[in-house]
Design an enzyme around this catalytic site. Sequence first.
Site, PDB file in Angstrom:
ATOM      1  N   GLU A   1       0.879  -1.346   0.150  1.00 16.45           N
ATOM      2  CA  GLU A   1      -0.012  -0.082  -0.009  1.00 16.45           C
ATOM      3  C   GLU A   1       0.936   1.544  -0.350  1.00 16.45           C
ATOM      4  OE1 GLU A   1      -4.217   0.334  -0.472  1.00 16.45           O
ATOM      5  OE2 GLU A   1      -3.733  -1.848  -0.567  1.00 16.45           O
TER       6      GLU A   1
ATOM      7  N   SER B   1     -37.675 -13.914 -21.485  1.00 17.02           N
ATOM      8  CA  SER B   1     -39.220 -13.340 -21.722  1.00 17.02           C
ATOM      9  C   SER B   1     -40.095 -12.107 -20.838  1.00 17.02           C
ATOM     10  CB  SER B   1     -40.325 -14.448 -21.767  1.00 17.02           C
ATOM     11  OG  SER B   1     -39.794 -15.876 -21.917  1.00 17.02           O
TER      12      SER B   1
END
Length: 708
Positions: free
Chosen positions: A100, A378
């Site tokens: 980091e 659908s």
Amino acid sequence: MEQRQQRKASKNRDWSQFLKKGLVRKLFIAGILMVLCGLFIVNIFIWTSDVSKLNEPAPQPTIIYDQNGEIASKISNSKIEGVGIKQIPDEVIHAVIATEDQRFYKHNGINYFGIMKAFFKNLVSGDIVAGGSTVTQQLAKNAFLTHERTYTRKVKELIITKKIERTYSKDEIMERYLNQIYFGEGAWGIQRAAKIYFGKEASELTLSESAILAGLIKAPSILSPFKNMEKSIQRRNLVLALMENEGYISQNEVEKAKQEPVVLNEEKVEDEYDGKYPYYVDHIIQEAMKKYQLTQNEILSGGLHIYTELNPAIQKATEEVYQNDNLFPASPEDQLLQSGAILIDPKSGGIQALVGGRGEHTFLGFNHATQLIRQPGSTMKPLAVYTPALEEGYEVFDILEDRPLNIGGYQPLNYDKQYRGEVTMYDAVINSYNVPPVWLLNRIGLDKGTKAVERFGIPLHEKDHSLGIALGGMNEGTSPLAMAQAYTAFANNGTMEEAHSISKIEDVDGKVIAKWKSKSTIVTKPEVTQKITYMLKGVVEEGTGKKAFLESLDIAGKTGSTQLPFATNGGTKDHWFVGYTPEIVGAVWLGYDQTDENHYLATSSSGTTPVIFKEILARSGSELSDEKFALSSIEKKYNSEIKKLREKEEKARKEKEKEEKKRERGKGKGWKEDKEKKKEKRKDKDKDRKEKDEDEEDEDEEEEDENE
């Protein structure tokens, strides 16, 4: 004379150069003064900044309220088990620094090289797309600021970062950072992460385990070893390589760490999030972060008061349904069949209830109701085909073609692989035929269909612009949340309200810091939605959605399923049902997270998702009235047409049945004629066979004569 002129010109040049030098000197001095003033002002801001919040031992819980203003849940990260820097292994600290912030112990809180790199990257992109954050900056952002990507927020972050660096030592900063950072799976802080992932104290973490946890900080939900061990191991190996590059460990230690088996904690650790309505609260947190730019830290420990659209009775009913395994198809032992459901008030867009999955809940885990992206099957037909067709002048009982189609190589099939020649739009909808809507979309124009879908709030990919959109064929897909929101337009006279869970947020002092502003979109005309509702009501009363029918409620809806990515004798990948009453709209999805030859749905959607939807409404009891759809202007006319259509179908059925009985009994003239014809055919065949045999015998005799 000439010499005097030269001396004069020389003096002028000297004087000009002196003036220029004086101007440069003045500008230089002015610049220095401005810089000093700027530094003085910045230092005043730094000096006056308050970072004492970092000394607070326990955060305040955030309270969640339902739509009635009653407390529904409380959330907090106050269960963080803080540990001192001496209890944190050096391997953890080194892994975090290498991953980091490699210059953590060398800079004064700000990595200027990283900032310049990020600045030029942002300059090229025209937006803030990169940071250059150090560990101290991350701590400042998480504890004091939002995640808003603006230069103003960045300046505040730099000022607070400097104040933190001047107030605390490097070890104190690292200690606070590791006790606050989120590691995924509900684990806040290194101590909690060590227990959840490995079932041990932070002080007992090995080099390999330290690298895994440090690697999670970037994206804990994606890199969690519980969810994806392969990605987690890849990330661990990258962290180990970075640690070696920084000189924290040797190559030999890297290899030993890689060979160390990863043993995850299988015992349940008390959930960080123990409030009621977990999936709903998860969504509140996500919405607060996305729409109102609050950080997780602010939400979980800021003492906020969040007022929501939650209906506790409907939420409870939904949770009860999802706890009843008898309402879901059986799952194999190695993978749980998943599902998600969401219910929205169509008039306000307020999310009444949601459940994001089956099985054990994980704090801020994957939510199948809001984050799932799948093809909608659908359930897309009313949006992409029937709404724009009605807008173009088609009617509910107009005739659509149901014959083999081949449009540029695209050949849709009905679910039963049969064709009926011609069908009405109504019958195509209620029986979920596939060929008629594709034919219809091709007739009205693909562009009208795709634009309609986008009006309904569903974004489309470039590859989605094909006739397959009529059947829900999409490059990626959409979510139950988006489908439910789209269908609110049908229940709300053509106006779609944006779905939301939060109505307002107050800070710890009661000040309103965020408030929902209604966002409406007129999608289509009221008369079009009435016709759609009439057909979708037919789906529930006599079509594929019959198992969603309730005598006490007026319900309309559409089933949907999607094809498997591999060949089988039957089965589907996803089941959908999107339904509504005049007061509530809901979407239900059912399927596997990982679909393969051993994990797919063997039945049709008509027997699964409509049942779940029905049970939720049935258990919601008094929360839903018996209000009917406002269809009086069209219902009488259409009911008459349906009656005539059904009478015609019944007459044709009876005639066919009568004819078949006559044939069976042998009394019909046609049957006798058929019988005589068959007899004659048999005689002709026998005669032909006899003549053929005689010819063959004659040929044999001729061959024998020739041989002789």
